[in-house]
Design an enzyme around this catalytic site. Structure first.
Site, PDB file in Angstrom:
ATOM      1  N   HIS A 222      -9.528   3.515  -6.539  1.00  0.00           N
ATOM      2  CA  HIS A 222     -10.211   2.206  -6.633  1.00  0.00           C
ATOM      3  C   HIS A 222      -9.604   1.469  -7.816  1.00  0.00           C
ATOM      4  O   HIS A 222      -8.487   0.966  -7.734  1.00  0.00           O
ATOM      5  CB  HIS A 222     -11.712   2.472  -6.766  1.00  0.00           C
ATOM      6  CG  HIS A 222     -12.596   1.268  -6.592  1.00  0.00           C
ATOM      7  ND1 HIS A 222     -12.137   0.022  -6.301  1.00  0.00           N
ATOM      8  CD2 HIS A 222     -13.963   1.136  -6.668  1.00  0.00           C
ATOM      9  CE1 HIS A 222     -13.154  -0.829  -6.201  1.00  0.00           C
ATOM     10  NE2 HIS A 222     -14.278  -0.160  -6.425  1.00  0.00           N
ATOM     11  N   HIS A 261      -4.703  -0.699   0.946  1.00  0.00           N
ATOM     12  CA  HIS A 261      -6.061  -1.173   0.708  1.00  0.00           C
ATOM     13  C   HIS A 261      -6.875  -0.858   1.958  1.00  0.00           C
ATOM     14  O   HIS A 261      -6.360  -0.963   3.066  1.00  0.00           O
ATOM     15  CB  HIS A 261      -6.053  -2.689   0.458  1.00  0.00           C
ATOM     16  CG  HIS A 261      -7.305  -3.180  -0.181  1.00  0.00           C
ATOM     17  ND1 HIS A 261      -8.449  -3.438   0.539  1.00  0.00           N
ATOM     18  CD2 HIS A 261      -7.602  -3.438  -1.484  1.00  0.00           C
ATOM     19  CE1 HIS A 261      -9.386  -3.849  -0.299  1.00  0.00           C
ATOM     20  NE2 HIS A 261      -8.907  -3.851  -1.522  1.00  0.00           N
ATOM     21  N   ASP A 314      -3.846  -4.467  -7.989  1.00  0.00           N
ATOM     22  CA  ASP A 314      -3.501  -3.676  -9.174  1.00  0.00           C
ATOM     23  C   ASP A 314      -1.999  -3.511  -9.388  1.00  0.00           C
ATOM     24  O   ASP A 314      -1.587  -2.989 -10.420  1.00  0.00           O
ATOM     25  CB  ASP A 314      -4.139  -2.284  -9.073  1.00  0.00           C
ATOM     26  CG  ASP A 314      -5.600  -2.318  -9.474  1.00  0.00           C
ATOM     27  OD1 ASP A 314      -5.988  -3.283 -10.145  1.00  0.00           O
ATOM     28  OD2 ASP A 314      -6.327  -1.384  -9.115  1.00  0.00           O
TER      29      ASP A 314
HETATM   30  N1  ACO Z   1       1.546   4.794  -0.487  1.00  0.00           N
HETATM   31  C1  ACO Z   1       2.020   5.442   0.600  1.00  0.00           C
HETATM   32  N2  ACO Z   1       1.290   5.632   1.730  1.00  0.00           N
HETATM   33  C2  ACO Z   1       0.056   5.142   1.744  1.00  0.00           C
HETATM   34  C3  ACO Z   1      -0.492   4.439   0.664  1.00  0.00           C
HETATM   35  C4  ACO Z   1       0.294   4.273  -0.485  1.00  0.00           C
HETATM   36  N3  ACO Z   1      -0.173   3.641  -1.561  1.00  0.00           N
HETATM   37  N4  ACO Z   1      -1.746   4.058   0.976  1.00  0.00           N
HETATM   38  C5  ACO Z   1      -1.985   4.506   2.195  1.00  0.00           C
HETATM   39  N5  ACO Z   1      -0.913   5.172   2.668  1.00  0.00           N
HETATM   40  C6  ACO Z   1      -0.770   5.816   3.984  1.00  0.00           C
HETATM   41  C7  ACO Z   1      -1.503   7.157   3.980  1.00  0.00           C
HETATM   42  O1  ACO Z   1      -0.664   8.204   3.549  1.00  0.00           O
HETATM   43  C8  ACO Z   1      -1.919   7.280   5.417  1.00  0.00           C
HETATM   44  O2  ACO Z   1      -0.791   7.703   6.163  1.00  0.00           O
HETATM   45  P1  ACO Z   1      -0.968   8.631   7.455  1.00  0.00           P
HETATM   46  O3  ACO Z   1      -1.767   7.819   8.415  1.00  0.00           O
HETATM   47  O4  ACO Z   1       0.438   8.893   7.878  1.00  0.00           O
HETATM   48  O5  ACO Z   1      -1.708   9.850   6.974  1.00  0.00           O
HETATM   49  C9  ACO Z   1      -2.216   5.843   5.833  1.00  0.00           C
HETATM   50  O6  ACO Z   1      -1.468   5.016   4.931  1.00  0.00           O
HETATM   51  C10 ACO Z   1      -3.691   5.482   5.724  1.00  0.00           C
HETATM   52  O7  ACO Z   1      -4.167   5.893   4.448  1.00  0.00           O
HETATM   53  P2  ACO Z   1      -5.707   6.089   4.144  1.00  0.00           P
HETATM   54  O8  ACO Z   1      -5.879   6.801   2.831  1.00  0.00           O
HETATM   55  O9  ACO Z   1      -6.385   6.673   5.331  1.00  0.00           O
HETATM   56  O10 ACO Z   1      -6.158   4.592   4.035  1.00  0.00           O
HETATM   57  P3  ACO Z   1      -7.377   4.067   3.236  1.00  0.00           P
HETATM   58  O11 ACO Z   1      -7.704   2.759   3.814  1.00  0.00           O
HETATM   59  O12 ACO Z   1      -8.466   5.055   3.166  1.00  0.00           O
HETATM   60  O13 ACO Z   1      -6.756   3.954   1.761  1.00  0.00           O
HETATM   61  C11 ACO Z   1      -6.355   3.398  -0.441  1.00  0.00           C
HETATM   62  C12 ACO Z   1      -6.881   2.905   0.906  1.00  0.00           C
HETATM   63  C13 ACO Z   1      -7.245   4.554  -0.934  1.00  0.00           C
HETATM   64  C14 ACO Z   1      -6.480   2.242  -1.445  1.00  0.00           C
HETATM   65  C15 ACO Z   1      -4.910   3.865  -0.321  1.00  0.00           C
HETATM   66  O14 ACO Z   1      -4.112   2.834   0.188  1.00  0.00           O
HETATM   67  C16 ACO Z   1      -4.330   4.389  -1.637  1.00  0.00           C
HETATM   68  O15 ACO Z   1      -4.563   5.551  -1.988  1.00  0.00           O
HETATM   69  N6  ACO Z   1      -3.573   3.514  -2.382  1.00  0.00           N
HETATM   70  C17 ACO Z   1      -3.018   3.878  -3.660  1.00  0.00           C
HETATM   71  C18 ACO Z   1      -4.063   3.690  -4.754  1.00  0.00           C
HETATM   72  C19 ACO Z   1      -4.341   2.234  -5.047  1.00  0.00           C
HETATM   73  O16 ACO Z   1      -3.443   1.423  -5.201  1.00  0.00           O
HETATM   74  N7  ACO Z   1      -5.648   1.912  -5.158  1.00  0.00           N
HETATM   75  C20 ACO Z   1      -6.100   0.565  -5.471  1.00  0.00           C
HETATM   76  C21 ACO Z   1      -6.765  -0.030  -4.292  1.00  0.00           C
HETATM   77  S1  ACO Z   1      -7.139  -1.721  -4.576  1.00  0.00           S
HETATM   78  C22 ACO Z   1      -8.487  -1.740  -5.535  1.00  0.00           C
HETATM   79  O17 ACO Z   1      -9.350  -0.885  -5.512  1.00  0.00           O
HETATM   80  C23 ACO Z   1      -8.626  -2.821  -6.426  1.00  0.00           C
END
Ligand code: ACO
Length: 378
Positions: A222, A261, A314
């Site tokens: 987050h 996201h 971010d």
């Molecule tokens: N880098 C590479 N791959 C990613 C990323 C990333 N940053 N984010 C998602 N994916 C991929 C996952 O590996 C997954 O792949 P798969 O389907 O092959 O397994 C797919 O995208 C879906 O990912 P989920 O985790 O199911 O998606 P979710 O919607 O739950 O995730 C999240 C959202 C937690 C923000 C995720 O994108 C992440 O971990 N990002 C990195 C952390 C980050 O930047 N957080 C800030 C969010 S913005 C905020 O809160 C202000």
């Protein structure tokens, strides 16, 4: 019977209520606060105006804004006892200290148990004003310095930088910090707003809701991503190494921080406002390399956009804070300071039309086991 139950893990795609605080369209990359575009607000508005908008539902006129602003400026100090508590827990992460200090402030707020909309807004104003005082007092105490008292001649953003560094920021830095607070002020039912609403839904109180929000925001999935992005940029060190660094992480099944996201499947509309600022500040400080490294990371990540993995708010924020000389442990506190008006707005919505937030879990453990007395167990 259980086969008919559909589990929405992570509450993905579930609407839990109606809200007038913000509108998000994740496929169009659109964000409105109370109906107003984030693009207009980021470029033209002030944090004080946004806080008013979120708390009262409409933009203030001049007199309303002046009164609101002076109320914020008058509410910044925190009791000496809370400063003492900060000293006691000074070695904790700044978000833990903020969470603890906000909790402690409830003991000094004589409206703590009043959950009327009016009192909740008044408390939200006080917490919005006090959060920078807590964060900066802690940052300075940790460095063996004395806290700097708030300066009522400065607006919220400039005063935060002033209390942190002990000198007035440049106009450009104050404006950047303000823009940052504006774009972090509210964002639908994200995890921390949900946590705040869950607390409010039990008819707890605003301080408890904000404490829940801070604790939930802390995680790297987050609000913790800005810190991780800058850690990544520092580890990459130079533009030429960015591509192999990113590919290594992705090949190992890892994630690139500042990307992806839950709601936005196109570029997070907040991200671009910090992107241009990050570049301008880097140039002005004679340190363009962080922007270049991050730009390279973004370039390597471009093919992932078709899978909905785009830069989020971010991604550029960390480099901008770093260029301002802000220690990386404080990055997430900046997010929290900006978000208090949004949490407060949502808590007032929850209180105004309350329903206990209480979903279900599908039990899939063993059933009806015989209880074996302790002495008879192997
Ligand atoms: N880098 C590479 N791959 C990613 C990323 C990333 N940053 N984010 C998602 N994916 C991929 C996952 O590996 C997954 O792949 P798969 O389907 O092959 O397994 C797919 O995208 C879906 O990912 P989920 O985790 O199911 O998606 P979710 O919607 O739950 O995730 C999240 C959202 C937690 C923000 C995720 O994108 C992440 O971990 N990002 C990195 C952390 C980050 O930047 N957080 C800030 C969010 S913005 C905020 O809160 C202000």
């Amino acid at each position: 019977m259980t086969s008919e139950i559909e589990i929405k893990r992570g509450l993905q795609g579930v609407y839990i209520d109606r809200s007038k605080s913000s509108f998000i369209d994740g496929t169009e990359g659109k964000l409105l606060y109370r109906g107003y575009s984030i693009h207009d607000l980021a470029e033209k508005s002030s944090f004080e105006e946004i806080a008013y908008l979120l708390l009262y539902g409409e933009l203030p006129n001049k007199t309303q804004l002046e009164d609101f602003d002076s109320n914020l400026r008058d509410s910044r100090s925190i009791p000496a006892e809370v400063i003492e508590i900060i000293r006691v827990v000074k070695d904790s992460h700044p978000m833990d200290v903020l969470r603890t200090a906000v909790s402690a402030l409830s003991a000094y707020d004589n409206e703590v148990a009043d959950n009327s909309v009016e009192a909740t807004i008044r408390k939200g104003i006080r917490l919005t004003a006090q959060a920078p005082t807590i964060v900066t007092a802690h940052a300075r105490i940790k460095e063996g310095k004395d806290p700097v008292s708030p300066n009522s001649n400065l607006n919220q953003a400039a005063n935060f930088l002033y209390m942190l560094f002990g000198e007035e920021p440049t106009e450009q830095e104050a404006r950047l910090m303000e823009k940052d607070f504006v774009i972090h002020a509210e964002h639908g039912i994200n995890a921390s707003a949900f946590a705040a609403r869950v607390a409010a839904s039990t008819n707890s109180d605003l301080h408890s809701a904000v404490v829940s929000g801070i604790g939930t925001l802390k995680g790297p999935a987050h609000g913790g991503a800005a810190e991780e992005v800058m850690a990544m940029a520092l580890e990459i060190g130079e533009e030429e190494k960015a591509e192999s660094y990113v590919r290594n992480i992705l090949d190992g099944g890892g994630r690139i921080m500042g990307f992806g996201h839950r709601v936005y499947k196109v570029e997070d509309p907040r991200a671009r406002h910090l992107q241009t600022e990050c570049q301008a500040l880097g140039d002005q400080k004679g340190q363009p390399k962080w922007f270049r490294i991050l730009s390279k990371v973004a370039e390597v990540m471009e093919p992932y956009q078709s899978r909905g993995i785009c830069p989020n708010v971010d991604f550029w924020a960390g480099a901008m804070y770093h260029l301002m000389g802000i220690p990386k442990e404080l990055f997430i506190c900046i997010f929290a300071m900006g978000r208090i008006p949004g949490w407060t707005a949502q808590v007032t919505e929850q209180f105004s039309n309350n329903i206990l937030l209480r979903p279900l879990l599908l039990y899939d453990g063993p059933m009806d086991l015989p209880y074996v007395p302790l002495d008879d167990r192997k």
